[in-house]
Design an enzyme around this catalytic site. Sequence first.
Site, short mmCIF file in Angstrom:
data_model
loop_
_atom_site.label_atom_id
_atom_site.label_comp_id
_atom_site.label_asym_id
_atom_site.label_seq_id
_atom_site.Cartn_x
_atom_site.Cartn_y
_atom_site.Cartn_z
N ASN A 205 -0.56 63.77 78.98
CA ASN A 205 0.19 63.48 80.20
C ASN A 205 -0.12 64.56 81.24
O ASN A 205 0.54 65.59 81.29
CB ASN A 205 1.68 63.43 79.89
N CYS B 34 2.80 63.77 85.04
CA CYS B 34 4.24 63.60 85.15
C CYS B 34 4.73 64.11 86.50
O CYS B 34 4.54 65.28 86.83
CB CYS B 34 4.99 64.32 84.05
N ASN C 256 0.58 56.39 85.53
CA ASN C 256 1.93 56.92 85.39
C ASN C 256 2.73 56.47 86.62
O ASN C 256 2.23 55.71 87.44
CB ASN C 256 1.88 58.46 85.31
C1 LIG Z 1 12.60 56.36 81.94
C2 LIG Z 1 11.12 56.62 81.92
C3 LIG Z 1 10.63 57.73 81.25
C4 LIG Z 1 9.27 58.00 81.21
N1 LIG Z 1 8.81 59.10 80.53
C5 LIG Z 1 7.47 59.33 80.45
C6 LIG Z 1 6.97 60.42 79.68
O1 LIG Z 1 7.71 61.16 79.04
N2 LIG Z 1 5.62 60.62 79.65
C7 LIG Z 1 4.75 59.80 80.31
O2 LIG Z 1 3.55 60.02 80.23
N3 LIG Z 1 5.20 58.75 81.03
C8 LIG Z 1 6.53 58.49 81.11
N4 LIG Z 1 6.98 57.41 81.85
C9 LIG Z 1 6.02 56.55 82.54
C10 LIG Z 1 5.68 55.31 81.73
O3 LIG Z 1 5.04 55.65 80.52
C11 LIG Z 1 4.78 54.35 82.52
O4 LIG Z 1 3.57 55.00 82.83
C12 LIG Z 1 5.43 53.88 83.82
O5 LIG Z 1 6.80 53.67 83.63
C13 LIG Z 1 4.85 52.59 84.36
O6 LIG Z 1 4.98 51.51 83.48
P1 LIG Z 1 6.16 50.42 83.54
O7 LIG Z 1 6.22 49.89 84.93
O8 LIG Z 1 5.80 49.39 82.52
O9 LIG Z 1 7.41 51.15 83.19
C14 LIG Z 1 8.36 57.13 81.89
C15 LIG Z 1 8.86 56.03 82.56
C16 LIG Z 1 10.22 55.75 82.58
C17 LIG Z 1 10.71 54.54 83.31
#
Ligand SMILES: Cc1cc2nc3c(=O)[nH]c(=O)nc-3n(C[C@H](O)[C@H](O)[C@H](O)COP(=O)(O)O)c2cc1C
Lengths: 262, 305
Positions: B128, B131, B193
Amino acid sequence: MIKPTCEDTFLLKKRNLKNDYFSFTFKPYVPVKKCKPGHFLQLQLPNSDVYFRRPFSIASVDSNGSIEIIFKIFGEGTVLLANLAKGDKVNLLGPLGVPFKFPKKNEQTIIIAGGVGFPPLMYLAVEMIAKGHDPKSIHFFYGGRTTDDIIEKTRLNKLGVNFYPVTEDGSFGVKGLVTKPVEEFIKSSNSNMRIFSCGPTGMLKAADAIGLKYNIPGQLSLEAPMPCGFGICLGCVKEKTDGTHARVCCDGPVFEIGEIII
Amino acid sequence: MKLDLKVKIAGVELANPLMTASGCCGYGEELADIFPLSKLGALVSKSITLNPRLGHPPPRTAETTSGMLNAIGLANVGIDKFVTDKIPFLKKQKTKIIVNVAGSKLEEYVEVCSRLNDIECVDMIELNISCPNVDEGGMEFGADPIMTEKSLKAVKKVFNRPVIAKLSPNVTSIVQIAKAAEQGGADAFSVINTLLGMVVDAETWHTKITNNKGGLSGPAIKPVALQMVHAVYSNSSLPIIGIGGIRSTSDVIEFLLCGATAVQIGTGLFIDPMLIVKIEKELKQYMKRKKCNSIYDLIGKVRKY
Ligand SMILES: Cc1cc2nc3c(=O)[nH]c(=O)nc-3n(C[C@H](O)[C@H](O)[C@H](O)COP(=O)(O)O)c2cc1C
Ligand code: FES
């Protein structure tokens, strides 16, 4: 922990209780036997622009396989919900969360309810009585701004519990905040007691403080915005008094008095 | 030929192209209560850091039009507890395990990855470097091509299995960063991300989360993600895992057509925990209807004007 399921169900009965308060009954709901007072459901709304599901405490279940929630119109999600018609399909995720721990039979139960915090506490009272608790050992303090915020009076009265309505404007029951009659009751009683509360933040804070002040154990059911409702997003956390975080959706929503910084 | 959903990412074979997204499935325990994790192509853990992190104080999520903003702030148990408390559960799951790793210093990334090298059930690492929710590190790494290359090189030295670089959309050129990651030895890309965003309440004049800014996810970001997947696909031969706003089978197909070999589903799981199971079934029906035998019949096949 109970394993939650995703179930499609239908709106069987829709009742407008008072102004913005509604009672919805859904059927069929297979997991009724797993449901306990304090559990909640995540309800999927019919419009996907309002993205999250919405959490609702269970207000009652019927062994014939139906389940009731009670809500007040407040914001986008509940407006959409109120527009559902009888027969509409809804998806329910549940039952979720940690339920209330029942008091002992020799304890006096002090219930402090406010607004939409009322339904899970009514469910608690109903189940306690079903389990053989004396209705007269249950002291149901129910606060609202006006008489319009006190719903399902007849239902409560039928249970035979001690019912203490309190309104801020005095339009029903005692005038003022619930905390005053609660404290008076506590001072006048020398039995073992247990507190249960669910309601607006101010009320929860007061219930927490009363429990700590008089050294009465008890539980509070908290609210938080819940993106998922079953522990995977870490979005619903509250700060604990020990400095760590707790997820409201699955470490709660029911917490011990003194456990959470409210 | 038999219809088959299998795909390969850097030599690792997945039963299907559907993964959970990091931070959207914890360490898998809660989802396993709802469906068998063997339904997943792979499970991607919450970001793991060297030390445990509490994350930002609440409120740290807010609902938005067709999506949500989060600033969880990489709350996680830290590598020690992850290894002792979470790995035993993950080891038992019949799916591929990808551990997402984050840090605020390069040494932290390296330390965590070298610890993971000794754990057999960890099939891949997802780095990652994107972030948006920590003050230092995270996105800073992934916004600078030199740092990106350097961190991948360092991690590849200590972890002997594939490393996926998770890219940030909050950059001028995602292709430039992808190329730097490839130069550093990345085996695959996760794209994307979350997008940096802000949510404000017009009544109270207040921002809705304590970190003030956060990462936007959900259907609102899907078009951005599709474009970025396609841009990376057009400029690199490494496999891509498409992420952003997936909530249906057609969303998955759109990502495959734009060049993704697999996808991750995050926010969509909050609304429908059974989503991946549903999509797996529907994907087979779709492929039958379109007379495709393999996911590879779809990858990169978008028809352009
Ligand atoms: C509540 C939440 C927590 C997340 N935590 C992380 C994380 O710890 N590490 C990471 O690489 N991405 C994290 N993400 C990003 C997701 O892995 C993903 O890349 C992003 O939400 C887009 O996909 P989606 O629209 O399907 O949610 C997080 C997303 C959300 C909504
Ligand atoms: S609402 Fe997602 S963890 Fe509680």
